[in-house]
Design an enzyme around this catalytic site. Structure first.
Site, PDB file in Angstrom:
ATOM      1  N   SER A 165      -3.740  -1.581   0.503  1.00  0.00           N
ATOM      2  CA  SER A 165      -4.508  -0.824  -0.494  1.00  0.00           C
ATOM      3  C   SER A 165      -3.661  -0.573  -1.745  1.00  0.00           C
ATOM      4  CB  SER A 165      -4.951   0.522   0.080  1.00  0.00           C
ATOM      5  OG  SER A 165      -5.532   0.335   1.336  1.00  0.00           O
ATOM      6  N   THR A 191      -1.655  -3.591   8.701  1.00  0.00           N
ATOM      7  CA  THR A 191      -1.794  -3.066  10.063  1.00  0.00           C
ATOM      8  C   THR A 191      -1.016  -3.867  11.092  1.00  0.00           C
ATOM      9  OG1 THR A 191      -3.969  -2.180   9.580  1.00  0.00           O
ATOM     10  CG2 THR A 191      -3.508  -2.572  11.881  1.00  0.00           C
TER      11      THR A 191
HETATM   12  N1  ASP Z   1      -5.073  -0.540   5.383  1.00  0.00           N
HETATM   13  C1  ASP Z   1      -4.562  -1.729   6.025  1.00  0.00           C
HETATM   14  C2  ASP Z   1      -4.049  -2.667   4.956  1.00  0.00           C
HETATM   15  O1  ASP Z   1      -4.830  -3.297   4.307  1.00  0.00           O
HETATM   16  C3  ASP Z   1      -5.627  -2.376   6.837  1.00  0.00           C
HETATM   17  C4  ASP Z   1      -5.218  -3.639   7.543  1.00  0.00           C
HETATM   18  O2  ASP Z   1      -4.149  -4.172   7.410  1.00  0.00           O
HETATM   19  O3  ASP Z   1      -6.050  -4.141   8.288  1.00  0.00           O
HETATM   20  O4  ASP Z   1      -2.865  -2.769   4.780  1.00  0.00           O
END
Ligand code: ASP
Length: 344
Positions: free
Chosen positions: A61, A17
């Site tokens: 993910s 993110t």
């Molecule tokens: N889905 C994002 C990831 O893990 C969530 C984040 O970075 O906070 O890459």
């Protein structure tokens, strides 16, 4: 703590993110050069900050052990040129990656600090700037003798520095996303960053960095819950292609006392599987001597995970099974504190 202009930090951007922006169909990672535009504060550091961008950038993910190998190899390759490393990583699997790296990097004498954010660095209320700036500060910090203040794989997030293999993501939305339930923070950041030197692990000897990239991922995780069926337990505990099972138990390591369950556990252990008991509780540890339900597991050959997190236990199994073909050796080492991952 002494900092000279000679410090140098390598910023490794893997995605997450912190470096994402709206694409019209959800958040997607953007080019690293834009992160530097978004955080002009980085120019105030008086030492060299180089960057390395993974290709492709990913939402964490999608992290796979291959990425950990790439990360370990990159750190090995660049090790002599930098005082510390900051890994920008998505929060979803950050605790898994930091756990894995803690086992994969041996004789580590320099900081490897993971960070990320809950809001993209370009958004007004982002937590990414403080996380990034403080992570760099930690990665570059050396003591009066020039040694790294935190020669560990750690996560810096929301004013806390915690050991990587003790971390777990506990909140999907709050800035306070990570906890280290069974180990005090390595540092806390207020006006100053206060290091907890009694907790930080320092290398016992000077030795070259060694990386372990052979990981055996044949692990399944079975979470015990009321209503779990015999078929489900059988499929996992006796399944083929599975060398180890993490059994996520209740409380201090308890599972179902019904004979059908104990029989499957016995059959699984007798068949050669490594069975590791980790509590579902956020904090505290496994003690299989306390209740009859725990004792039955111990007698059947289940290994105690102590106060391991599931993330730490998974990474430890991947690493140990990659190193050793002998399951008895793996079981012995599972109960030993290798990288500060358990409290004994
Ligand atoms: N889905 C994002 C990831 O893990 C969530 C984040 O970075 O906070 O890459």
């Amino acid at each position: 703590m002494k900092k000279t202009d000679k410090s140098a930090v390598l910023l490794i951007y893997t995605g997450g993110t912190i470096g994402m922006k709206e694409s019209g169909h959800g958040l997607v990672p953007f080019d690293f050069s834009q992160i530097l535009d978004e955080v002009p504060e980085l120019q105030k550091f008086t030492f060299k900050i180089d960057s390395y961008t993974f290709d492709p950038l990913i939402d964490s993910s999608d992290v796979e052990p291959g990425m950990w190998k790439e990360l370990a190899s990159l750190i090995k390759e660049k090790y002599d040129g930098y005082d510390g490393f900051v890994v920008l990583h998505g929060t979803d699997t950050m605790a898994y990656s930091a756990s894995a790296l803690s086992f994969m990097l041996d004789n580590l004498a320099k900081p490897v600090i993971f960070t990320g954010s809950q809001l993209p660095v370009g958004s007004l209320r982002t937590d990414g700037k403080e996380n990034l700036v403080s992570a760099i500060e930690v990665a570059s910090s050396r003591d009066a003798r020039g040694r790294a203040v935190v020669p560990e794989v750690a996560i810096y997030f929301n004013s806390q520095l915690i050991r990587g293999n003790r971390a777990t993501k506990v909140n999907a939305t709050a800035f306070d996303a990570f906890r280290s339930p069974n180990c005090p923070p390595l540092a806390e950041a207020g006006i100053k960053i206060r290091y907890n030197k009694a907790v930080i692990r320092y290398p016992s000897q000077e030795a070259p960095l060694v990386i372990h990239t052979n990981l055996d991922t044949r692990v399944a995780i079975l979470k015990i819950h009321p209503g779990i069926t015999e078929q489900v337990a059988r499929n996992v505990l006796l399944g083929s292609g599975i060398r180890a099972v993490i059994i996520e138990t209740y409380g201090s390591g308890n599972a179902i006392s019904k004979p059908w369950f104990t029989d499957i556990i016995r059959e699984s252990a007798a068949g050669g599987k490594i069975l590791l008991n980790i509590t579902q509780c956020l904090a505290g540890d496994v003690n299989m001597n306390l209740y009859a339900t725990g004792k039955a597991l111990k007698e059947a050959g289940v290994v105690s995970g102590g106060d391991l997190t599931t993330e730490g236990g998974l990474a430890k199994l991947f690493y140990l099974m990659g190193e050793y073909a002998d399951n008895e050796r793996v079981k012995l080492l599972l109960e030993k504190n290798l990288k500060g991952e358990i409290s004994k």
